[in-house]
Design an enzyme around this catalytic site. Structure first.
Site, mmCIF file in Angstrom:
data_model
loop_
_atom_site.group_PDB
_atom_site.id
_atom_site.type_symbol
_atom_site.label_atom_id
_atom_site.label_comp_id
_atom_site.label_asym_id
_atom_site.label_seq_id
_atom_site.Cartn_x
_atom_site.Cartn_y
_atom_site.Cartn_z
ATOM 1 N N HIS A 138 -11.092 13.843 38.015
ATOM 2 C CA HIS A 138 -12.262 13.129 38.539
ATOM 3 C C HIS A 138 -12.515 11.857 37.726
ATOM 4 O O HIS A 138 -12.715 10.772 38.300
ATOM 5 C CB HIS A 138 -13.476 14.066 38.466
ATOM 6 C CG HIS A 138 -14.741 13.472 38.993
ATOM 7 N ND1 HIS A 138 -15.199 13.709 40.272
ATOM 8 C CD2 HIS A 138 -15.649 12.641 38.412
ATOM 9 C CE1 HIS A 138 -16.343 13.058 40.445
ATOM 10 N NE2 HIS A 138 -16.634 12.407 39.333
ATOM 11 N N GLU A 139 -12.488 11.968 36.403
ATOM 12 C CA GLU A 139 -12.753 10.805 35.554
ATOM 13 C C GLU A 139 -11.640 9.771 35.655
ATOM 14 O O GLU A 139 -11.896 8.564 35.622
ATOM 15 C CB GLU A 139 -12.946 11.243 34.099
ATOM 16 C CG GLU A 139 -14.124 12.171 33.866
ATOM 17 C CD GLU A 139 -15.448 11.603 34.354
ATOM 18 O OE1 GLU A 139 -15.612 10.361 34.321
ATOM 19 O OE2 GLU A 139 -16.320 12.385 34.770
ATOM 20 N N HIS A 142 -12.352 7.661 38.590
ATOM 21 C CA HIS A 142 -13.372 6.633 38.339
ATOM 22 C C HIS A 142 -12.727 5.378 37.766
ATOM 23 O O HIS A 142 -13.146 4.257 38.072
ATOM 24 C CB HIS A 142 -14.420 7.160 37.354
ATOM 25 C CG HIS A 142 -15.481 8.019 37.982
ATOM 26 N ND1 HIS A 142 -16.103 7.694 39.160
ATOM 27 C CD2 HIS A 142 -16.040 9.196 37.576
ATOM 28 C CE1 HIS A 142 -16.996 8.616 39.466
ATOM 29 N NE2 HIS A 142 -16.965 9.555 38.518
ATOM 30 N N GLU A 203 -18.877 9.226 43.722
ATOM 31 C CA GLU A 203 -18.635 10.618 43.341
ATOM 32 C C GLU A 203 -17.771 11.325 44.380
ATOM 33 O O GLU A 203 -16.866 12.086 44.033
ATOM 34 C CB GLU A 203 -19.967 11.351 43.163
ATOM 35 C CG GLU A 203 -20.742 10.931 41.922
ATOM 36 C CD GLU A 203 -19.947 11.148 40.645
ATOM 37 O OE1 GLU A 203 -19.630 12.308 40.337
ATOM 38 O OE2 GLU A 203 -19.614 10.158 39.981
ATOM 39 N N ASP A 207 -14.142 12.852 43.706
ATOM 40 C CA ASP A 207 -13.849 14.257 44.008
ATOM 41 C C ASP A 207 -12.609 14.379 44.889
ATOM 42 O O ASP A 207 -11.725 15.199 44.629
ATOM 43 C CB ASP A 207 -15.033 14.910 44.729
ATOM 44 C CG ASP A 207 -16.201 15.195 43.799
ATOM 45 O OD1 ASP A 207 -16.004 15.136 42.569
ATOM 46 O OD2 ASP A 207 -17.302 15.467 44.309
#
Length: 489
Positions: A138-139, A142, A203, A207
């Protein structure tokens, strides 16, 4: 490796100073709508080059103010896991750097320049490696999707003060989430529902893409939903959710979407990874709020009731706890049994090196580590341990090439500079001791202190023209970097 973990504590005044520094820098950078125009979506506001500059500066600030761990065993494990995931990501435009912060809170965050921080609390609350990998995926997304830059681009039509406030608050939220969220609340950045929804889109994207990375890297797609569900259940009625939920809201729809998305992938058995459980045990013993007696009792219960994921991990945790309690003979007996099972496991080798160092059996420790180095010449665990033992055994000069190799492979790592400074002190080379200390200070954004150290190094270098030229060049570089850092203030 013992007694050499670089760890600084976050001081109360740092948060306020950091907030002012970042907000002021943001205001200067974006005053008069001075925004770079690259002509491409999601990067009009913030170029990759500027991301790298911000990422480097902010990483230096974190090193000087946050409880950062430079434990070679944990760092190598986290880096290898992170790189395994990055290898299956698309749109990778920057190098990635994974690091640990000692904090029992459940949190991970990514910021400019491919930096990804993981709280030790994430290990403590993840049940298996797939759950940890789901958060990293997930990070990583980003970063690859440039969500911070896109957040700034969404504010292009706002006034410069709003953009400055958003940038400063985003960066502050990275280090001190509660303070950062408060700063965000005072700007127009979250004043409207549309801007809140934009964040939620980030987000959702993280995801979705993060799960694809997770699956492609060979992990369990259900891990994300499992971890989300666990967090939601645990903190459903609390008034103080963990930091991760402050920066990564977790509505029920997000958990449902994660479960539905996971069901689209073929079902397969994904075994847990022993090294994850060993890393978790290491953190439980050395870097958590548990007492040594408490963790020893915990691992004893696991072994007696056979409630462990891996018996080896429970034994390793017990050996570490015994070591902390100075029951070295009992600890070594366990570690020796573990080495019979796997004599190449870096977790066991590191602890065996500590035990041999404790009883000053340097020759045996050096022989073990030199044999390992032939198979793993770039391992920071082997090289850091070997350098430390050479230092302890009054063979300090032999540590120098090992530490120089570590620096060449990872210029952001503080530990080899620490050890190198100690080596040069022991060998009486004042000039290079000062030089190494200067590099260490610069990694923590203390350029003025670094320049002072270089001036000492210059005076101690006498008539060595090459060394003098090298020091002069570094002084010029640090003066320039200091001016750029001053802009933050």
């Amino acid at each position: 490796m013992r007694n050499l973990t670089f760890l600084t504590r976050l001081k109360p005044f740092v948060a306020g100073a950091l907030s002012l520094m970042l907000l002021t820098f943001a205001a200067k950078s974006f005053a008069n709508n001075d925004l770079p125009d690259l002509g491409t979506a999601a990067v009009n506001t913030f170029s990759l080059e500027k991301e790298m500059v911000y990422g480097d500066a902010y990483m230096r600030i974190i090193r000087s103010s946050a409880p950062m761990l430079n434990d070679p065993v944990l760092s190598q494990y986290l880096t290898e896991l992170g790189n395994k995931l990055v290898a299956h990501a698309t749109g990778v435009k920057t190098p990635f750097y994974f690091f640990l912060l000692q904090n029992d809170e459940i949190n991970a965050f990514a910021f400019f320049g491919g930096h990804v921080a993981v709280h030790t609390g994430l290990f403590l609350n993840a049940d298996n490696e797939s759950e940890l990998a789901s958060v990293l995926g997930h990070e990583i997304t980003h970063v690859t999707q440039r969500h911070l830059a896109r957040s700034l681009e969404a504010q292009q039509k706002s006034n410069p003060a709003t953009i400055a406030g958003l940038l400063g608050a985003i960066l502050l939220t990275i280090a001190v989430p509660q303070a950062g969220m408060a700063a965000l609340a005072t700007t127009q950045a979250i004043a409207t529902q549309s801007k809140i929804n934009y964040t939620r889109l980030h987000e959702k994207e993280a995801d979705r893409i993060g799960m694809q990375i997770l699956v492609d890297a060979g992990f369990d797609p259900n891990a994300a939903a499992d971890f989300f569900g666990k967090l939601a259940t645990r903190y459903r009625f609390t008034t103080t959710p963990p930091q991760m939920l402050l920066t990564h809201p977790l509505p029920e729809s997000r958990i449902t979407e994660a479960r539905n998305r996971a069901e689209q992938y073929p079902k397969r058995y994904i075994p847990d990874n022993l090294n994850f459980q060993l890393a978790k045990a290491r953190i439980q013993v050395r870097f958590s709020s548990y007492s040594d007696e408490a963790v020893l009792s915990m691992f004893d219960r696991q072994l007696n009731k056979q409630t462990y994921s891996f018996k080896e991990a429970a034994l390793y945790g017990k050996a570490l706890a015994l070591f902390r309690l100075k029951k070295f003979d009992e600890s070594e007996k366990i570690v020796d049994e573990l080495l019979k099972i796997d004599d190449n496991n870096l977790f066991y080798i590191d602890t065996k090196a500590d035990l041999l160092t404790e009883r000053k059996d340097y020759a045996k420790a050096i022989a073990m580590l030199e044999a390992q180095r032939k198979m793993k010449p770039t391992s920071q665990v082997i090289n850091a341990n070997l350098a430390n033992i050479y230092l302890e055994a009054d063979q300090a000069p032999k540590a120098i090439p090992l530490l120089e190799d570590m620096i060449f492979l990872d210029k952001q790592n503080q530990l080899p500079y620490q050890l190198l400074s100690a080596v040069y002190k022991k060998t009486g080379n004042q000039a290079l001791e000062y030089f190494s200390t200067a590099e260490l200070m610069a990694l923590g954004a203390n350029y003025k202190g670094a320049i002072d150290q270089l001036n000492f190094a210059y005076r101690a270098s006498e008539s060595n023209p090459l060394q003098l030229a090298r020091i002069e060049a570094r002084i010029r570089q640090f003066k320039m970097a200091d001016k750029e850092m001053e802009a933050l203030k």
